[in-house]
Design an enzyme around this catalytic site. Structure first.
Site, PDB file in Angstrom:
ATOM      1  N   GLY A 253      -2.815  -4.130  -2.434  1.00  0.00           N
ATOM      2  CA  GLY A 253      -1.600  -3.560  -1.865  1.00  0.00           C
ATOM      3  C   GLY A 253      -1.901  -2.775  -0.612  1.00  0.00           C
ATOM      4  N   GLN A 254      -0.834  -2.182  -0.063  1.00  0.00           N
ATOM      5  CA  GLN A 254      -0.952  -1.419   1.174  1.00  0.00           C
ATOM      6  C   GLN A 254      -0.423  -0.020   0.941  1.00  0.00           C
ATOM      7  OE1 GLN A 254      -2.162  -2.715   4.178  1.00  0.00           O
ATOM      8  NE2 GLN A 254      -1.988  -0.721   5.154  1.00  0.00           N
TER       9      GLN A 254
ATOM     10  N   GLY B 162      -0.075   4.271   2.183  1.00  0.00           N
ATOM     11  CA  GLY B 162       0.337   4.963   3.392  1.00  0.00           C
ATOM     12  C   GLY B 162      -0.783   5.135   4.394  1.00  0.00           C
ATOM     13  N   PHE B 163      -2.046   5.137   3.937  1.00  0.00           N
ATOM     14  CA  PHE B 163      -3.171   5.351   4.848  1.00  0.00           C
ATOM     15  C   PHE B 163      -4.047   4.118   5.010  1.00  0.00           C
ATOM     16  CE2 PHE B 163      -2.139   9.723   3.769  1.00  0.00           C
ATOM     17  CZ  PHE B 163      -2.181  10.305   5.010  1.00  0.00           C
TER      18      PHE B 163
ATOM     19  N   LYS C 163     -10.132   1.859  -1.759  1.00  0.00           N
ATOM     20  CA  LYS C 163      -9.125   2.295  -0.791  1.00  0.00           C
ATOM     21  C   LYS C 163      -9.801   2.447   0.566  1.00  0.00           C
ATOM     22  CE  LYS C 163      -5.839   6.134  -0.132  1.00  0.00           C
ATOM     23  NZ  LYS C 163      -5.369   7.398  -0.748  1.00  0.00           N
TER      24      LYS C 163
ATOM     25  N   ASP D 187       3.452  14.136  -4.042  1.00  0.00           N
ATOM     26  CA  ASP D 187       3.903  12.762  -3.781  1.00  0.00           C
ATOM     27  C   ASP D 187       3.954  11.964  -5.081  1.00  0.00           C
ATOM     28  OD1 ASP D 187       4.894  10.805  -2.103  1.00  0.00           O
ATOM     29  OD2 ASP D 187       2.933   9.970  -1.643  1.00  0.00           O
TER      30      ASP D 187
END
Length: 668
Positions: free
Chosen positions: A358-359, A361-362, A379, A476
């Site tokens: 997946g993608q 935020g960073f 990551k 978050d």
């Protein structure tokens, strides 16, 4: 000598740029296409349905610039969607879709799924229902033939423009998922445009455009213009006004000309081909030297910061070699291992797209298998984000202090040149949102599993707030940051925005607001104040999403219920709380228990932070069947639209949408 992947990427970019200069084939004009490898048979029911669907699209394009439809019955049903760029006329849209209809059949014959992009529109069809579903796994990058002389400064200017119009397109109702902006760069003007397909939610539109932005450095570094084409959104910027409504004359010298004189081009190629090899070699060496020096300084800074944060005052005593960030004498940084880049490249098959989970935020997350057979999630922080280093430091320093069964485990980390990577335990069932909000997969989560997830998340947050050595606010918490293991047990992840409170500190404020639309407490979203009650609010939203199977972001029932929270509030007040239940729970849910959990969720999302319970009270309420619950006050019905908000501090450039506050680590 082993060079980092960044070195090879630089060489690749330079080679591509040089080849583009020598040949016009490398940068062909539209159409661009993606065709699936699976195919349908000639004369099949699917092919007939596809023909009928495609035939109907141009006539609709004369009325609407965005349209989706299906044709036929399962299992041969075809789903189709088109999007014209918002600035073009209805007639131009109709002509563009008519062209796209012919091109998609010609370019992708017999494909079961295909996307084609023309100059001013795109067309997509599939044998699967993709309406409303985000697709960022098949992005295509196209760059201009010419490069800028100051790429970092240019990239910074482009990022600032794109971040602003991304937020506008996604979250401004009047923008209709389309936005343009112009910005100065030296003596020129940058023109930028973004647009999402209208079937997406605001949150998914924002995610799609931000993903497209992260692709720019890899495909189009230093290019004076670029297009990122995705099945769900479109991004483009140039040095000339390529869209209607832009101000300023077009600059032929910077545009992609379509009418080159072939004789002139041949003479130009002949004149430069002899020098091309030497030029590429020379520039590659220069770029490598500059990047190597910059990378070593960046890595050293990260190490120094981590050492300082963990009271490693004497680096020599702890055995650090800052040149290569290798740990001598097999020592570890605290209890976590350093994992070298070569091992992670091998584990992820050199960060192959097929390993991409997946993608974030960073940056992207990849599945990997270490040499001992252990499955991990890697990551990889995006190199273009100014906030990447801070986020990396924050996540390492926070997670290395934490040990709880409902928090994801950090197994190791790596710093090598521009590469910054975090290695976590692998969670085979992915994120909660991917299952919960999927009409098919959601059935896996019966009532007992959802109760277990709610309880696990509550205990994880309680540990952060009260039971760990540090007092931590996650800031978050959301369904996409709750990961599920083999048995659907939840683990909270992504601590890049977490805030560590010192001593008896109870509340803080910031002008850099971070978080996700739909989960941010009103006092934080509006005024920048956050406390443990901010996480309680986010937990309440998450609880209500879990039991209803509906997202808070983008939810709209009526004027009386403009959000999921308002909808829950009104149903409970009208004595119709069971109408809030996810239909998939009809056969497994205890009705009395459902209403109690709905009540607890509403207590957590009360507008006034003072009225919300602490997480210790929430855990007790969840565990007790006979607890007396107070009556909840109304939740905030109108939060506005916030999603990863950017705040620009004076005299400080910000190019990441994720702000970050890091405080000194002081044990409780």
């Amino acid at each position: 000598m082993v060079y980092s992947p960044m070195f090879y990427n630089s060489i690749q970019v330079l080679l591509l740029c040089s080849l583009a200069f020598l040949s016009d084939v490398a940068f062909a004009d539209p159409p661009y296409e993606i065709c699936s490898s699976s195919s349908h048979a000639n004369g099949s029911a699917f092919e007939n349905n596809l023909k009928n669907l495609l035939l109907s699209l141009p006539s609709n394009a004369s009325i609407s610039k965005s349209y989706n439809a299906s044709y036929g019955d399962d299992p041969d049903k075809v789903y189709g969607l088109y999007m014209c760029l918002d600035y073009i006329s209805s007639e131009s849209c109709q002509n563009c879709i008519a062209t796209a209809r012919m091109d998609i059949v010609k370019l992708c014959p017999e494909a079961e799924e295909a996307v084609v992009w023309e100059e001013e529109c795109q067309l997509r069809y599939s044998n699967r229902n993709f309406f409303g579903k985000l697709n960022i796994s098949e992005n295509i990058g196209k760059d201009n033939m010419q490069n800028i002389s100051e790429p970092e400064k240019f990239e910074s200017a482009v990022n600032e423009i794109l971040y602003n119009i991304t937020e506008k397109a996604a979250f401004s109702p009047s923008a209709n998922m389309y936005a343009t902006r112009e910005g100065p760069f030296e003596d020129k003007t940058i023109y930028a445009l973004v647009q999402c397909t209208k079937d997406l939610s605001a949150a998914n539109c924002s995610t799609c455009l931000k993903s497209a932005m992260t692709d720019i450095p890899g495909c189009c570094y230093a290019s004076i213009g670029a297009r990122i084409l995705t099945p769900s959104c479109y991004l483009r910027y140039e040095f000339y006004p390529f869209y209607e409504g832009a101000t300023g004359p077009a600059d032929p010298s910077t545009s992609n000309s379509k009418g080159h004189n072939s004789g002139k081009k041949t003479r130009m190629i002949a004149g430069i081909v002899a020098a091309a090899g030497l030029a590429i070699t020379f520039f590659s060496i220069c770029i490598f030297c500059v990047m190597k020096n910059k990378s070593e300084k960046g890595a050293n800074g990260i190490i120094s910061h981590l050492i300082e944060l963990n009271n490693f005052s004497q680096r020599e005593d702890k055995g650090f070699d800052l040149q290569n960030f290798q740990v001598r004498n097999d020592r570890k940084v605290e209890e976590f291992s350093y994992i070298d880049l070569d091992s992670l490249c091998l584990a992820t098959r050199n960060f192959s797209d097929s390993n991409k989970l997946g993608q974030g935020g960073f940056g992207p997350v990849y599945k990997g298998i270490l040499t001992d057979g252990q499955e991990v999630a890697v990551k990889r922080l995006s190199t273009f984000s100014d906030q990447g280093t801070e986020e990396f430091i924050n996540e390492v320093q926070v997670i290395m202090k934490l040990q709880h069964k409902n928090l994801v485990r950090l197994l190791g980390f790596c710093v090598d040149g521009e590469e910054k990577l975090l290695v976590y335990e692998f969670m085979p069932n992915g994120s909660l949102d991917a299952i919960l909000f999927d009409p098919m997969q959601g059935a896996q989560l019966d009532w007992s599993k959802r109760l277990n997830i709610i309880s696990g998340v509550a205990k994880g947050i309680l540990y952060l707030h009260e039971d760990s050595r540090l007092k931590i606010i996650h800031r978050d918490l959301k369904t996409s940051n709750v990961l599920l293991d083999h048995h659907m047990n939840p683990k909270i992840s992504d601590f890049g925005m977490a805030r560590i409170f010192a001593g008896s500190e109870g509340e803080a404020s910031t002008i850099t607001i971070v978080g996700t639309y739909g989960y941010m407490a009103p006092e934080y979203a509006m005024e920048g104040y956050y406390s443990i009650k901010s996480d309680v609010f986010a937990f309440g939203v998450l609880l209500l999403e879990i039991i209803s199977g509906k997202r808070n972001a983008g939810f709209y029932q009526s004027k009386q219920a403009p959000s999921l929270l308002a909808y829950a509030w009104h149903l409970r007040n009208e004595g119709k709380g069971l109408d809030f239940m996810d239909p998939l729970l009809a056969d497994s849910c205890n009705h009395h228990q459902f209403l109690e959990y709905m009540h607890i969720g509403l207590l957590c999302v009360q507008e006034d932070a003072y009225d919300r319970p602490t997480m210790s009270s929430v855990v007790l309420m969840l565990q007790s069947e006979s607890a007396t619950l107070s009556q909840p006050e109304r939740p905030p019905f109108f939060l506005g639209r916030f999603n990863d908000i950017v705040s620009y501090e004076p005299d400080r450039e910000q190019h990441s949408v994720n702000g970050l506050t890091i405080s000194k680590v002081v044990p409780r």
